[in-house]
Write an enzyme that holds these catalytic residues in place. Structure first.
Site, PDB file in Angstrom:
ATOM      1  N   HIS A 479       0.839  -1.210   0.000  1.00 13.40           N
ATOM      2  CA  HIS A 479       0.000   0.000   0.000  1.00 13.40           C
ATOM      3  C   HIS A 479       0.876   1.263   0.000  1.00 13.40           C
ATOM      4  O   HIS A 479       0.724   2.137  -0.861  1.00 13.40           O
ATOM      5  CB  HIS A 479      -0.903  -0.019   1.249  1.00 13.40           C
ATOM      6  CG  HIS A 479      -1.765   1.196   1.400  1.00 13.40           C
ATOM      7  ND1 HIS A 479      -3.101   1.215   1.069  1.00 13.40           N
ATOM      8  CD2 HIS A 479      -1.480   2.452   1.839  1.00 13.40           C
ATOM      9  CE1 HIS A 479      -3.598   2.420   1.303  1.00 13.40           C
ATOM     10  NE2 HIS A 479      -2.633   3.194   1.771  1.00 13.40           N
ATOM     11  N   GLU A 480       1.788   1.333   0.973  1.00 14.41           N
ATOM     12  CA  GLU A 480       2.645   2.526   1.057  1.00 14.41           C
ATOM     13  C   GLU A 480       3.565   2.621  -0.160  1.00 14.41           C
ATOM     14  O   GLU A 480       3.883   3.725  -0.622  1.00 14.41           O
ATOM     15  CB  GLU A 480       3.467   2.517   2.354  1.00 14.41           C
ATOM     16  CG  GLU A 480       2.636   2.537   3.631  1.00 14.41           C
ATOM     17  CD  GLU A 480       1.587   3.640   3.678  1.00 14.41           C
ATOM     18  OE1 GLU A 480       1.786   4.701   3.046  1.00 14.41           O
ATOM     19  OE2 GLU A 480       0.555   3.436   4.336  1.00 14.41           O
ATOM     20  N   HIS A 483       1.788   4.436  -2.892  1.00 11.14           N
ATOM     21  CA  HIS A 483       1.922   5.891  -2.732  1.00 11.14           C
ATOM     22  C   HIS A 483       3.303   6.344  -3.231  1.00 11.14           C
ATOM     23  O   HIS A 483       3.428   7.362  -3.909  1.00 11.14           O
ATOM     24  CB  HIS A 483       1.819   6.272  -1.252  1.00 11.14           C
ATOM     25  CG  HIS A 483       0.430   6.337  -0.710  1.00 11.14           C
ATOM     26  ND1 HIS A 483      -0.588   7.045  -1.319  1.00 11.14           N
ATOM     27  CD2 HIS A 483      -0.113   5.804   0.418  1.00 11.14           C
ATOM     28  CE1 HIS A 483      -1.687   6.940  -0.589  1.00 11.14           C
ATOM     29  NE2 HIS A 483      -1.433   6.188   0.469  1.00 11.14           N
ATOM     30  N   HIS A 486       3.560   6.683  -6.885  1.00 11.28           N
ATOM     31  CA  HIS A 486       2.873   7.905  -7.320  1.00 11.28           C
ATOM     32  C   HIS A 486       3.846   9.097  -7.239  1.00 11.28           C
ATOM     33  O   HIS A 486       3.849   9.974  -8.104  1.00 11.28           O
ATOM     34  CB  HIS A 486       1.661   8.132  -6.406  1.00 11.28           C
ATOM     35  CG  HIS A 486       0.584   8.975  -7.003  1.00 11.28           C
ATOM     36  ND1 HIS A 486      -0.578   9.267  -6.334  1.00 11.28           N
ATOM     37  CD2 HIS A 486       0.474   9.605  -8.196  1.00 11.28           C
ATOM     38  CE1 HIS A 486      -1.350  10.023  -7.091  1.00 11.28           C
ATOM     39  NE2 HIS A 486      -0.728  10.245  -8.229  1.00 11.28           N
TER      40      HIS A 486
END
Length: 687
Positions: A479-480, A483, A486
């Site tokens: 999940h991290e 990010h 991105h």
């Protein structure tokens, strides 16, 4: 003073010279950087030419960049490597920065120039990204009080200064109150049910606290074990300990963080933050804080958020009630308590999961060695986007636990520097997050590539085992890392529109999307190997991971809806609440509560996402982004989870574009249509 924060960083890739920075450097560096930032603003105001996009809007975007970097360094470290001294400095710097920001946003002459540039610029001659910057700049001034009269501006500045201090104090209280709790176990019988790895980690924690085996033996105790409220300690205890009274003790401590009768109580702070945010919104001409926040979100207004949360609750609550009954039935069968209390739920639900799917974290953990999982995340990114990660030992870090990597494009060009900080410590807040020390931009035909970091609190290695992750920790890492991608793949011109600088209910799409690969055999085969035998994770275990993916999905959805509603209740106020924080919370979450309210515990006082982080009136974003993510991954499943063409479309239209265009437009360019809630309901087994 020879201040490293004010020098050009003579380091690989202009990384931060952490080892040279001392606490006494921050305040003078910030004061000097504010001085330079103010000079940039004066230059814009004193420009004799007619205000236009370049000399006003773009010039403002590029002002104060040194201050941005210094404040990023300071506040990032205040979250993950803080100290009492650092917190004192933060209490001084936060109001200063708030005042600096207000002085710019409420400057009459500057706003006059911005308004002229906004009204006279021919948008047809601008690129999409330039139009976005023009709109965003003008609106941010209006939304932050540029049109207010002098007296109202004075009140607004007071609100902003006070809010900056309250938010900091909220986080400090939560960290200190969490660190205060220690569950010391002296009798090995009290460890019954806890896996060996959990026991070993607790023994190591006890040793690190300075109570060695020798010292405790002299006191007539052979061993001591220490459990804390850090997630890797708290979660396995509440899940596996057979000692019900001890489960209750640690559960109550966790649930009452900053709600205790001591100096770290956050009740007054929660009410004051909510009240000030409401008063500020009204002063700016909005009905509530939620209205002002959601104006710059995909959701647009509170009604749309309530509609989404209500739709999810309608599908999830009947499922959640059945799930709860199923856990209670097993509890009855095992002669457990009837009714179960909250501190029983994780324990019995884990037993039910094991009974239904013959799978648990202890079976899975040997296949998820931290280093291999990181390697798996890197390989996933390489297969999807062609990027590579090379470990570096010549880049300075702020703590010995932090690893650094150079990220390169497919053709070997430098893309980013990636920092990874994985283990709990007393100086780090709980949870997991991604952040950046420097953003990406392309000013003056030079490209500044970003410095990206992820911070987590995973199980530490012990004397006999490496760091072995639970499956939940594996998905958290992915999940991290989503990010981080991105941020790393950002390819914009303007820094304020680059990377994760997007609408808050869009920012969770890349992160939540990445979690999906953790359930795919094709991905697991790249890294899920037994830490001792190097044996690949068996196909039947992969199938069990997939089969159990929706275990308690109704319960988890109701819980997330409850948190989203609690957030909105605090931020969609029509008047300041007169009842207590506890009464307010019970009223706000009554429809999503699956257990009877429990005296002594409270969510709001520890709800750092909304009172310390940036999620106020935005906690619903996780569910909003899940709708986008489920719709996106359905597309990947149709074309192939590692389909290069689909990945390129996602990178080119979402990951690299940041906030350069309205997110719904970017999403439609990628997907060809607006998202539907149906894929999420299908994926969660709620349809």
């Amino acid at each position: 003073m020879n201040n490293p924060l004010l020098q050009k960083f003579d380091t690989p890739f202009n990384t931060i010279p952490f080892e040279e920075i001392k606490l006494e450097h921050y305040q003078p560096a910030m004061e000097k950087a504010m001085e330079l930032g103010k000079a940039d603003i004066e230059a814009i105001k004193n420009n004799s030419f007619s205000p236009n996009f370049n000399n006003t809007i773009e010039a403002l975007e590029r002002s104060g960049k040194q201050l941005d970097v210094i404040s990023s360094i300071f506040f990032n470290l205040n979250s993950c490597e803080t100290s009492d001294e650092m917190q004192q400095i933060a209490q001084t710097l936060s109001p200063m920065l708030s005042a600096y920001s207000d002085d710019i946003l409420l400057d009459v002459h500057l706003f006059k120039k911005i308004k002229t540039a906004y009204e006279t610029t021919d948008k047809q001659k601008l690129s999409t990204e330039e139009v976005m910057l023009l709109e965003k700049t003008y609106k941010s001034f209006v939304r932050n009080g540029a049109n207010l009269d002098d007296e109202s501006k004075k009140i607004l500045k007071e609100f902003n200064t006070r809010l900056s201090i309250l938010s900091l104090t909220f986080g400090e209280n939560l960290l200190k109150d969490s660190n205060q709790f220690e569950l010391w176990i002296e009798n090995e019988d009290d460890l019954v049910g806890l896996p060996d790895g959990v026991r070993e980690a607790a023994r190591m924690s006890a040793k690190e606290k300075g109570l060695s085996a020798e010292a405790s033996a002299k006191a007539g105790k052979e061993n001591l074990w220490l459990f804390t409220l850090d997630y890797p300690s708290y979660i396995p205890f509440i899940m596996f300990s057979e000692k019900r009274e001890l489960r209750k003790k640690i559960f109550m401590a966790f649930g009452s963080r900053s709600f205790n009768d001591n100096e770290y109580n956050n009740e007054k702070i929660v009410k004051e933050i909510a009240a000030l945010r409401h008063k500020k919104a009204v002063l700016l001409g909005y009905a509530s804080h939620a209205d002002i926040v959601l104006e710059e979100r995909m959701a647009e207004k509170p009604e749309k958020v309530y509609n989404l949360l209500n739709e999810l609750l309608e599908h999830a609550k009947p499922v959640a009630i059945k799930e709860l009954q199923e856990v209670q039935d097993l509890c009855n069968k095992l002669k457990g308590p009837n009714p179960m209390e909250r501190w029983d739920f994780s324990y019995y639900s884990e037993k039910l999961k094991n009974e239904k799917f013959a799978i648990n974290d202890e079976i899975l953990k040997p296949y998820f060695q931290l280093e291999k999982v990181i390697g798996g995340a890197f390989k996933t990114a390489q297969k999807l986007y062609g990027i590579t990660f090379e470990k570096r030992n010549d880049i300075q870090t702020y703590h010995k636990d932090v690893s650094t990597y150079q990220v390169k494009t497919e053709d070997g060009n430098h893309l980013a520097v990636f920092y990874a900080d994985f283990f709990p410590r007393a100086s780090k807040r709980n949870g997991a997050w991604m952040t950046s020390f420097k953003g990406q931009n392309k000013y003056d035909n030079k490209e500044q590539r970003p410095l990206i970091s992820i911070v987590c609190n995973f199980t530490k290695p012990t004397e006999t085992k490496p760091s072995l992750l639970t499956f939940n920790e594996v998905t958290t890492l992915f999940h991290e890392f989503g990010h981080a991608l991105h941020g790393m793949l950002a390819d914009g011109y303007y820094e304020s529109l680059s990377g994760t600088s997007v609408y808050w209910d869009f920012v969770e799409l890349p992160s939540q999307l990445m979690e999906n690969w953790c359930y795919e055999k094709e991905c697991l085969d790249m890294f899920a190997r037994h830490y001792q035998t190097n044996e690949l994770i068996p196909i039947e275990l992969v199938q069990k991971i997939k089969d159990s993916a929706n275990f308690l999905s109704g319960y988890q959805t109701v819980r997330q809806v409850g948190l989203g509603r609690l957030d909105l209740a605090w931020h969609n106020l029509t008047e300041i609440p007169k009842n207590t924080v506890s009464e307010f919370e019970i009223n706000a979450t009554i429809e999503t509560e699956l257990f009877a309210p429990l005296k002594g515990i409270n969510t709001s006082c520890a709800f750092s996402h909304i009172f310390q982080g940036g999620y106020s009136a935005g906690y619903y974003s996780y569910k909003w982004a899940e709708v986008l993510e489920a719709d996106t991954f359905e597309y990947f499943l149709e074309t192939g989870v590692f389909n290069k063409e689909t990945a390129k479309k996602f990178k080119d239209n979402i990951l690299s574009r940041g906030g350069s265009e309205h997110p719904m437009e970017l999403y439609k360019k990628f997907r060809g249509q607006e998202p539907s809630t149906k894929p999420l309901l299908r994926k969660s087994g709620l349809l």
